[in-house]
Design a protein around this motif. Structure first.
Motif, PDB file in Angstrom:
ATOM      1  N   ALA A 114       6.369  -0.640 -17.388  1.00  0.00           N
ATOM      2  CA  ALA A 114       5.398   0.178 -18.125  1.00  0.00           C
ATOM      3  C   ALA A 114       4.743  -0.599 -19.251  1.00  0.00           C
ATOM      4  CB  ALA A 114       6.099   1.413 -18.680  1.00  0.00           C
ATOM      5  N   ARG A 115       5.486  -1.527 -19.847  1.00  0.00           N
ATOM      6  CA  ARG A 115       4.929  -2.334 -20.932  1.00  0.00           C
ATOM      7  C   ARG A 115       3.755  -3.178 -20.445  1.00  0.00           C
ATOM      8  NH1 ARG A 115       6.503  -7.430 -23.315  1.00  0.00           N
ATOM      9  NH2 ARG A 115       8.334  -7.568 -21.982  1.00  0.00           N
ATOM     10  N   PHE A 116       3.877  -3.719 -19.238  1.00  0.00           N
ATOM     11  CA  PHE A 116       2.808  -4.571 -18.716  1.00  0.00           C
ATOM     12  C   PHE A 116       1.659  -3.761 -18.135  1.00  0.00           C
ATOM     13  CE2 PHE A 116       6.441  -7.345 -19.021  1.00  0.00           C
ATOM     14  CZ  PHE A 116       5.882  -8.497 -19.560  1.00  0.00           C
ATOM     15  N   LEU A 117       1.955  -2.580 -17.615  1.00  0.00           N
ATOM     16  CA  LEU A 117       0.865  -1.701 -17.184  1.00  0.00           C
ATOM     17  C   LEU A 117       0.030  -1.269 -18.385  1.00  0.00           C
ATOM     18  CD1 LEU A 117       2.446   0.576 -14.418  1.00  0.00           C
ATOM     19  CD2 LEU A 117       0.626  -1.112 -14.152  1.00  0.00           C
ATOM     20  N   PRO A 164       0.795  -1.234   0.000  1.00  0.00           N
ATOM     21  CA  PRO A 164       0.000   0.000   0.000  1.00  0.00           C
ATOM     22  C   PRO A 164       0.825   1.280   0.000  1.00  0.00           C
ATOM     23  CG  PRO A 164      -0.081  -1.073   2.153  1.00  0.00           C
ATOM     24  CD  PRO A 164       0.595  -2.030   1.226  1.00  0.00           C
ATOM     25  N   TRP A 165       2.086   1.221   0.440  1.00  0.00           N
ATOM     26  CA  TRP A 165       2.906   2.432   0.505  1.00  0.00           C
ATOM     27  C   TRP A 165       3.639   2.714  -0.809  1.00  0.00           C
ATOM     28  CZ3 TRP A 165       3.754  -2.088   3.160  1.00  0.00           C
ATOM     29  CH2 TRP A 165       4.866  -2.850   2.792  1.00  0.00           C
ATOM     30  N   LEU A 166       3.516   1.812  -1.769  1.00  0.00           N
ATOM     31  CA  LEU A 166       4.173   2.004  -3.055  1.00  0.00           C
ATOM     32  C   LEU A 166       3.160   2.387  -4.126  1.00  0.00           C
ATOM     33  CD1 LEU A 166       6.660  -1.028  -3.253  1.00  0.00           C
ATOM     34  CD2 LEU A 166       7.141   1.319  -2.540  1.00  0.00           C
ATOM     35  N   SER A 167       3.598   3.152  -5.106  1.00  0.00           N
ATOM     36  CA  SER A 167       2.752   3.485  -6.249  1.00  0.00           C
ATOM     37  C   SER A 167       2.559   2.249  -7.120  1.00  0.00           C
ATOM     38  CB  SER A 167       3.393   4.602  -7.071  1.00  0.00           C
ATOM     39  OG  SER A 167       4.596   4.143  -7.671  1.00  0.00           O
ATOM     40  N   VAL A 168       1.681   2.369  -8.095  1.00  0.00           N
ATOM     41  CA  VAL A 168       1.438   1.271  -9.022  1.00  0.00           C
ATOM     42  C   VAL A 168       2.732   0.863  -9.719  1.00  0.00           C
ATOM     43  CG1 VAL A 168       0.345   0.687 -11.225  1.00  0.00           C
ATOM     44  CG2 VAL A 168      -1.001   1.764  -9.405  1.00  0.00           C
ATOM     45  N   GLU A 169       3.455   1.848 -10.264  1.00  0.00           N
ATOM     46  CA  GLU A 169       4.676   1.510 -10.992  1.00  0.00           C
ATOM     47  C   GLU A 169       5.746   0.929 -10.076  1.00  0.00           C
ATOM     48  OE1 GLU A 169       6.406   4.879 -12.881  1.00  0.00           O
ATOM     49  OE2 GLU A 169       6.483   6.108 -11.068  1.00  0.00           O
ATOM     50  N   ASP A 170       5.778   1.359  -8.812  1.00  0.00           N
ATOM     51  CA  ASP A 170       6.769   0.825  -7.883  1.00  0.00           C
ATOM     52  C   ASP A 170       6.404  -0.587  -7.426  1.00  0.00           C
ATOM     53  OD1 ASP A 170       8.394   3.037  -8.030  1.00  0.00           O
ATOM     54  OD2 ASP A 170       7.508   4.034  -6.287  1.00  0.00           O
ATOM     55  N   ASN A 171       5.104  -0.883  -7.344  1.00  0.00           N
ATOM     56  CA  ASN A 171       4.698  -2.257  -7.053  1.00  0.00           C
ATOM     57  C   ASN A 171       5.169  -3.203  -8.153  1.00  0.00           C
ATOM     58  OD1 ASN A 171       2.772  -3.201  -4.708  1.00  0.00           O
ATOM     59  ND2 ASN A 171       2.237  -1.051  -5.100  1.00  0.00           N
ATOM     60  N   ASP A 187      -1.946   5.148 -17.415  1.00  0.00           N
ATOM     61  CA  ASP A 187      -2.214   6.484 -16.854  1.00  0.00           C
ATOM     62  C   ASP A 187      -2.355   6.470 -15.344  1.00  0.00           C
ATOM     63  OD1 ASP A 187      -2.185   7.524 -19.416  1.00  0.00           O
ATOM     64  OD2 ASP A 187      -4.351   7.311 -19.690  1.00  0.00           O
ATOM     65  N   ALA A 188      -2.340   5.292 -14.725  1.00  0.00           N
ATOM     66  CA  ALA A 188      -2.505   5.203 -13.275  1.00  0.00           C
ATOM     67  C   ALA A 188      -1.204   4.849 -12.566  1.00  0.00           C
ATOM     68  CB  ALA A 188      -3.565   4.155 -12.936  1.00  0.00           C
ATOM     69  N   GLU A 189      -0.078   4.943 -13.265  1.00  0.00           N
ATOM     70  CA  GLU A 189       1.183   4.431 -12.729  1.00  0.00           C
ATOM     71  C   GLU A 189       1.652   5.133 -11.461  1.00  0.00           C
ATOM     72  OE1 GLU A 189       3.880   7.037 -15.901  1.00  0.00           O
ATOM     73  OE2 GLU A 189       3.876   4.850 -15.967  1.00  0.00           O
ATOM     74  N   ALA A 236       7.692  -2.528 -10.238  1.00  0.00           N
ATOM     75  CA  ALA A 236       9.154  -2.502 -10.226  1.00  0.00           C
ATOM     76  C   ALA A 236       9.722  -3.436  -9.157  1.00  0.00           C
ATOM     77  CB  ALA A 236       9.649  -1.076  -9.987  1.00  0.00           C
ATOM     78  N   PHE A 237       9.047  -3.507  -8.017  1.00  0.00           N
ATOM     79  CA  PHE A 237       9.486  -4.398  -6.934  1.00  0.00           C
ATOM     80  C   PHE A 237       9.566  -5.844  -7.423  1.00  0.00           C
ATOM     81  CE2 PHE A 237       8.740  -7.099  -3.225  1.00  0.00           C
ATOM     82  CZ  PHE A 237       9.639  -6.585  -2.309  1.00  0.00           C
ATOM     83  N   ALA A 238       8.568  -6.247  -8.200  1.00  0.00           N
ATOM     84  CA  ALA A 238       8.559  -7.610  -8.737  1.00  0.00           C
ATOM     85  C   ALA A 238       9.614  -7.782  -9.824  1.00  0.00           C
ATOM     86  CB  ALA A 238       7.168  -7.937  -9.287  1.00  0.00           C
ATOM     87  N   VAL A 239       9.756  -6.791 -10.695  1.00  0.00           N
ATOM     88  CA  VAL A 239      10.707  -6.893 -11.805  1.00  0.00           C
ATOM     89  C   VAL A 239      12.135  -7.014 -11.278  1.00  0.00           C
ATOM     90  CG1 VAL A 239      11.656  -5.715 -13.829  1.00  0.00           C
ATOM     91  CG2 VAL A 239       9.191  -5.636 -13.382  1.00  0.00           C
ATOM     92  N   ARG A 240      12.455  -6.273 -10.199  1.00  0.00           N
ATOM     93  CA  ARG A 240      13.815  -6.335  -9.644  1.00  0.00           C
ATOM     94  C   ARG A 240      14.126  -7.716  -9.073  1.00  0.00           C
ATOM     95  NH1 ARG A 240      12.279  -1.371  -7.212  1.00  0.00           N
ATOM     96  NH2 ARG A 240      12.998   0.411  -8.435  1.00  0.00           N
ATOM     97  N   SER A 241      13.105  -8.411  -8.602  1.00  0.00           N
ATOM     98  CA  SER A 241      13.354  -9.759  -8.090  1.00  0.00           C
ATOM     99  C   SER A 241      13.780 -10.696  -9.219  1.00  0.00           C
ATOM    100  CB  SER A 241      12.095 -10.298  -7.395  1.00  0.00           C
ATOM    101  OG  SER A 241      11.040 -10.494  -8.320  1.00  0.00           O
ATOM    102  N   ARG A 242      13.294 -10.446 -10.429  1.00  0.00           N
ATOM    103  CA  ARG A 242      13.658 -11.259 -11.595  1.00  0.00           C
ATOM    104  C   ARG A 242      14.957 -10.767 -12.229  1.00  0.00           C
ATOM    105  NH1 ARG A 242      13.083 -16.081 -13.899  1.00  0.00           N
ATOM    106  NH2 ARG A 242      10.803 -16.090 -14.002  1.00  0.00           N
ATOM    107  N   HIS A 243      15.144  -9.444 -12.249  1.00  0.00           N
ATOM    108  CA  HIS A 243      16.308  -8.851 -12.919  1.00  0.00           C
ATOM    109  C   HIS A 243      17.031  -7.902 -11.959  1.00  0.00           C
ATOM    110  CE1 HIS A 243      14.815 -10.488 -16.705  1.00  0.00           C
ATOM    111  NE2 HIS A 243      13.649  -9.913 -16.475  1.00  0.00           N
TER     112      HIS A 243
END
Length: 309
Positions: free
Chosen positions: A125-128, A96-103, A135-137, A105-112
């Motif tokens: 951004a591609r998956f959003l 809840p404390w992270l924005s949509v794009e940061d939520n 527009d809700a990022e 990004a948190f997952a993407v960093r675990s993979r990369h």
């Protein structure tokens, strides 16, 4: 018509003899559950509460250990969580404390973990955009509707590029209109990515819309997969028009009849040996019996039948 997996293609996921028993003085929740999933297939599993659907999904995710049996995915035994298996839960489970794009990004960093900030942002951004939320990022989860939160959860799961997507009634809490929109998004994304999906649902129409195969579970305890229903509607089916196909009602009536009548009868007869044979592979949408590939839809020695609606 529908997409048929070539008979010589090895299963991507193989579940064999899966049993879950929480206490030795109680019967197993389910037992001897076996099925296969091929690459790119969309599988739905349906059954009454208490038959162990979520436990099976958690075992596929590596989040829960079965009492007996095993799961192999891409030639490797599933023995714990992995980024190769993305999970979308009933609740969106966003931070809840992270924005949509940061939520995302948190997952993407675990993979990369070695990617730069820009690489992570561009990938997310591609998956959003794919789920219609570009527009809700910058918004926080509290600023989103329930349907938008679930879309973020789906985007986050796809963003780690899993080999299999596991979905536990992800649309159950949504209104019918929002659910339909997200179903359409999911169909489009899966068609574009050929994603392999295993999904729990209680919605018969949702299963017919999304699934290539529908696994029907008997009631617990000692639940098992009683039938494997092949969805013979064309794979490019659409929510607005699929009910015009005569096969739709044959499929729907067959599923409803199982949930209302036959699953209860299996529970009454659960001590009978006949209740624990191989799952029946059925094509209720067809007007006549079709010849099934030699692998019998990846279920060894399965019986094949069509049943009247």
């Amino acid at each position: 018509m529908w997409n048929e997996t070539p008979s010589n293609e090895a299963p991507f996921v193989k579940v064999e003899g899966l049993t879950k028993q929480y206490r030795s003085d109680l019967p197993p929740v389910f037992e001897n559950v076996s099925f296969s999933i091929h690459k790119g297939e969309f599988i739905c599993i349906i059954g009454h509460s208490g038959c162990g659907k979520s436990t099976i999904l958690n075992a596929l995710a590596g989040l829960e250990q079965a009492t007996r049996g095993g799961i192999v995915m891409a030639g490797k035994e599933v023995d714990g969580p992995s980024l190769d298996r993305g999970v979308v839960f009933q609740s969106h489970a966003l931070l809840p404390w992270l924005s949509v794009e940061d939520n995302i990004a948190f997952a993407v960093r675990s993979r990369h973990p070695r990617w730069s900030r820009n690489q992570v942002a561009e990938h997310g951004a591609r998956f959003l955009k794919m789920v219609g939320l570009k527009d809700a990022e910058k918004k926080k989860p509290a600023e989103l509707s329930g349907g938008m939160k679930q879309r973020v959860g789906i985007a986050r799961a796809f963003a780690v590029e899993p080999k299999m997507l596991l979905m536990d009634e992800p649309f159950g809490a949504l209104d019918a209109l929002t659910r339909g929109v997200i179903q359409d998004e999911l169909l489009r994304i899966c068609a574009d990515t050929r994603q392999t999906v295993f999904m729990i649902t209680h919605d018969v129409d949702e299963a017919i819309l999304l699934a290539d195969k529908i696994l029907l579970m008997s009631n617990g305890p000692r639940a098992h997969i009683a039938e494997i229903v092949i969805n013979t509607l064309p794979r490019d089916r659409q929510r607005e028009t699929m009910h015009h196909d005569p096969q739709f009602y044959r499929l729907r009536n067959h599923l409803v009849d199982f949930l209302v009548h036959r699953s209860k009868q299996l529970q009454v007869n659960r001590n009978l040996k006949a209740a624990y044979g191989e799952p029946v592979v059925v094509r209720p949408g067809l007007d006549s019996l079709k010849v099934v590939a030699s692998r019998d839809e990846a279920i060894p020695a399965a019986r094949v039948a069509t049943r009247p609606a």
